[in-house]
Motif scaffolding. Structure first.
Motif, short mmCIF file in Angstrom:
data_model
loop_
_atom_site.label_atom_id
_atom_site.label_comp_id
_atom_site.label_asym_id
_atom_site.label_seq_id
_atom_site.Cartn_x
_atom_site.Cartn_y
_atom_site.Cartn_z
N UNK A 1 0.92 -1.17 0.04
CA UNK A 1 0.02 0.01 -0.01
C UNK A 1 0.96 1.29 0.06
N UNK A 2 2.18 1.15 0.08
CA UNK A 2 3.07 2.34 -0.10
C UNK A 2 2.78 3.20 1.18
N UNK A 3 2.61 2.61 2.23
CA UNK A 3 2.61 3.48 3.47
C UNK A 3 3.29 3.04 4.57
N UNK A 4 4.13 2.06 4.51
CA UNK A 4 5.09 1.51 5.40
C UNK A 4 6.32 0.71 4.79
N UNK A 5 7.01 0.42 5.59
CA UNK A 5 8.47 -0.56 4.96
C UNK A 5 8.84 -1.25 6.33
N UNK A 6 9.73 -2.36 5.93
CA UNK A 6 10.52 -2.79 6.93
C UNK A 6 12.15 -2.55 6.45
N UNK A 7 12.79 -2.14 7.36
CA UNK A 7 14.24 -2.21 7.27
C UNK A 7 14.91 -3.13 8.01
N UNK A 8 15.16 -4.48 7.59
CA UNK A 8 15.32 -5.53 8.42
C UNK A 8 14.43 -5.85 9.43
N UNK A 9 14.81 -5.74 10.68
CA UNK A 9 13.83 -6.03 11.89
C UNK A 9 13.12 -4.89 12.23
N UNK A 10 13.42 -3.57 11.68
CA UNK A 10 12.79 -2.39 12.09
C UNK A 10 11.62 -2.02 11.20
N UNK A 11 10.55 -1.57 11.74
CA UNK A 11 9.23 -1.12 11.05
C UNK A 11 9.51 0.55 10.79
N UNK A 12 9.04 0.85 9.70
CA UNK A 12 9.13 2.27 9.00
C UNK A 12 7.87 2.52 8.62
N UNK A 13 7.27 3.76 9.11
CA UNK A 13 5.85 4.08 8.72
C UNK A 13 5.78 5.53 7.97
N UNK A 14 5.18 5.71 7.08
CA UNK A 14 5.13 6.96 6.25
C UNK A 14 4.98 8.23 7.29
N UNK A 15 6.08 9.04 7.46
CA UNK A 15 5.98 10.22 8.17
C UNK A 15 7.21 10.10 9.05
N UNK A 16 7.73 8.83 9.59
CA UNK A 16 8.66 8.38 10.34
C UNK A 16 9.96 9.19 9.81
N UNK A 17 10.99 9.53 10.96
CA UNK A 17 12.07 10.17 10.62
C UNK A 17 13.12 9.04 10.00
N UNK A 18 13.78 9.33 9.10
CA UNK A 18 15.03 8.49 8.61
C UNK A 18 15.88 9.13 8.06
N UNK B 1 19.89 5.09 9.14
CA UNK B 1 19.59 5.11 10.65
C UNK B 1 18.09 5.78 10.65
N UNK B 2 17.29 5.59 12.06
CA UNK B 2 16.01 6.04 12.08
C UNK B 2 16.19 7.21 13.21
N UNK B 3 15.18 7.90 13.15
CA UNK B 3 15.07 9.29 14.02
C UNK B 3 15.61 10.45 13.36
N UNK B 4 15.46 11.85 14.04
CA UNK B 4 15.74 12.91 13.40
C UNK B 4 17.28 13.18 13.89
N UNK B 5 17.96 13.83 12.90
CA UNK B 5 19.31 13.98 13.10
C UNK B 5 19.78 15.33 12.45
#
Length: 533
Positions: free
Chosen positions: A478-495, A505-509
């Motif tokens: 549905x192009x609204x989320x993804x998996x990076x290995x074992x980590x879950x990444x959703x639309x709007x998350x910081x990467x 990496x994940x999070x705001x930098x």
């Protein structure tokens, strides 16, 4: 549009050795130049960009001139090669390529393997003894013709290919045997016929409709947007180049690739290449498969690798600039298909300008002129202020660092940018249809693809950090989320993407930029130039 036949630009067919890029496109002009330099170039002819506007307008005289020009040019190719279009024993096949005065990588259309039908496919088997080559090329031609000329989408063909690979227990299409590929060509033909998009059996008709479609691609939405973004709106139109096919999908000693005479990401003086064995050129630049680098090519085909490096150096010295070269290897023989000044990152632009001046290929004034439009704020070495653990790694296609909101479509990236926030465009693979998303995003991440795909080239030109071929990235349907290995990444998350290390990496930098040393050198040269004046 005077005369009964348009004047042709000839490459390797006698006659003109220099072709005006405004009329015949930079692609044909550079092909003629490579031929004059003695590099191996398949014979070709080009039809003028003067035909583009009247064909777009639907003028009958333009179509008559197109037919006449194609007939004359094909006659020259047949005489030069000893092959005939559609022949049952020694068939001629051609590619139909676009070419404007200024390079527009991937924005216009290309159709390969024109001339394929059941008769000529079996003729290719007689000529080469390679049934896999014939049926692989035939199914490729049916698909690209149906998409470019017939307006079909790729999905039904991709689904049929996936079904065939599952049925044959093949990990990728390169593992399909000739019998499976012959059946696949039949399936593709049925799919195209159901949508009234199948290529006609007559190769002459195929060639006409293919050339017309390439001219018409000048007005595609992505081409219009690219010209607007890059100040190319005053160009005459596209020319069309018809070139004898060489087959990179002929087996293990064959393949297609893209090489740069220097690293377009950093400016380092070293050959930078992506190559796919047993593949055609569109496989490389589409970004749908992950290629190998120059080292792998050298290990399997050392003579080809040496010829490629020497040819790239010859072209760089002749053109006095870093070159982006497309090439194909057919059964261990190298052919050059295109060269152009390479798109490069702002950081690379500074280093290349300084190095070329230092090496004497250009003078200091020319070096200064070439970096006039470079944004020095993007040309320094960027780095993250805070450390963060990597959750995945990928191949660096364009350096720099970027941090933003995860977006899985170009529309999402554009919406985030409109809100004044940073966006990272994340895709399984990218196509030139994503150009608006590239412009909106600060960085691009893909699951597959190589450093020389059209998408990576455009990203470098725009100065965007770009990582490709992230094996642990899996995007939801549905192009609204993804998996990076074992980590879950959703639309709007910081990467965050690190275009130096390839780490994700994940999070705001936060990001800091250190000035490139070449900036100081160029400022000194500019001051010297001002004092002399």
């Amino acid at each position: 549009m005077k005369g009964e036949t348009p004047e042709l630009g000839l490459i390797g067919l006698g006659g003109n050795h220099e072709l005006p890029p405004a009329l015949y496109g930079s692609k044909a002009a550079e092909l003629a130049r490579m031929s004059a330099l003695g590099l191996p170039v398949p014979p070709a002819f080009a039809l003028s960009a003067n035909l583009c506007a009247p064909i777009l307008a639907g003028e009958k005289q333009a179509f008559d001139l197109l037919r006449a020009g194609l007939a004359e040019g094909v006659g020259l190719l047949e005489s030069a090669t000893g092959r005939r279009l559609g022949d049952a024993r020694e068939p001629l096949f051609v590619s139909v390529r676009s070419g404007a005065e200024k390079s527009m990588p991937g924005m216009l259309e290309t159709i390969l393997d024109v001339g394929m039908n059941p008769t000529s496919a079996h003729g290719l088997i007689r000529a080469t003894g390679n049934p896999r080559l014939a049926f692989d090329s035939h199914r490729r031609f049916i698909q690209i013709y149906a998409q470019v000329v017939g307006g079909m989408v790729a999905q039904p063909f991709e689904e049929a290919l996936a079904r065939m690979m599952r049925a044959e227990d093949a990990a990728h299409e390169g593992e399909l045997d000739p019998e499976a590929l012959e059946r696949l060509a039949g399936e593709f033909l049925a799919l195209a016929a159901a949508e009234e998009a199948a290529p006609p059996p007559d190769p002459v008709a195929q060639l006409f409709f293919a050339a017309r479609a390439v001219y018409l691609s000048w007005q595609s939405p992505r081409a219009i947007l690219y010209r607007k973004m890059n100040g190319l709106e005053n160009l005459l139109g596209t020319a069309v180049t018809i070139q004898t096919m060489v087959f990179g999908n002929s087996g293990g000693a064959s393949g297609s690739g893209v090489a740069f005479s220097r690293d377009p990401a950093t400016g380092a003086k070293q050959l930078y290449a992506d190559f796919l064995f047993d593949a055609q050129g569109e496989d490389v630049v589409s970004g749908r498969r992950t290629p190998v680098d120059a080292g792998a090519l050298k290990r399997r085909l050392p003579e080809v690798a040496a010829q490629l490096a020497a040819g790239a150096e010859t072209l760089e010295k002749d053109r006095r600039d870093v070159q982006d070269v497309e090439f194909t290897v057919e059964n261990g023989k190298l052919f050059f298909l295109q060269t152009r000044s390479a798109k490069r990152t702002p950081r690379a632009a500074l280093k290349i300008a300084v190095d070329l001046a230092t090496e004497g290929l250009i003078d200091k004034s020319e070096a200064l002129r070439r970096v006039t439009d470079v944004d020095l704020t993007k040309a320094g070495r960027a780095a993250f202020v805070q450390a963060a653990p990597a959750v995945a790694r990928a191949t660096v296609a364009a350096p720099g660092v970027a941090c933003g909101r995860a977006c899985f479509t170009s529309a999402q990236a554009e919406e985030v940018a409109r809100r004044g926030e940073k966006a990272i465009l994340i895709r399984r693979d990218t196509s030139t249809e994503d150009v608006a998303g590239f412009a909106a995003a600060d960085g691009i991440l893909t699951a597959i693809g190589g450093r020389t795909s059209h998408a990576a080239v455009v990203a470098r030109q725009m100065g965007k950090a770009c990582l490709v071929g992230c094996a642990t990235l899996s995007i939801d349907p549905d192009d609204r989320a993804a998996a990076l290995g074992e980590k879950r990444l959703r639309q709007g998350d910081w990467i965050a993407l690190d275009g130096t290390t390839g780490e994700i990496s994940l999070g705001q930098r936060d990001i800091a930029i250190a000035e490139a040393k070449e900036s100081a050198i160029l400022r000194h040269w500019r001051d010297e130039d001002a004092r002399r004046r």
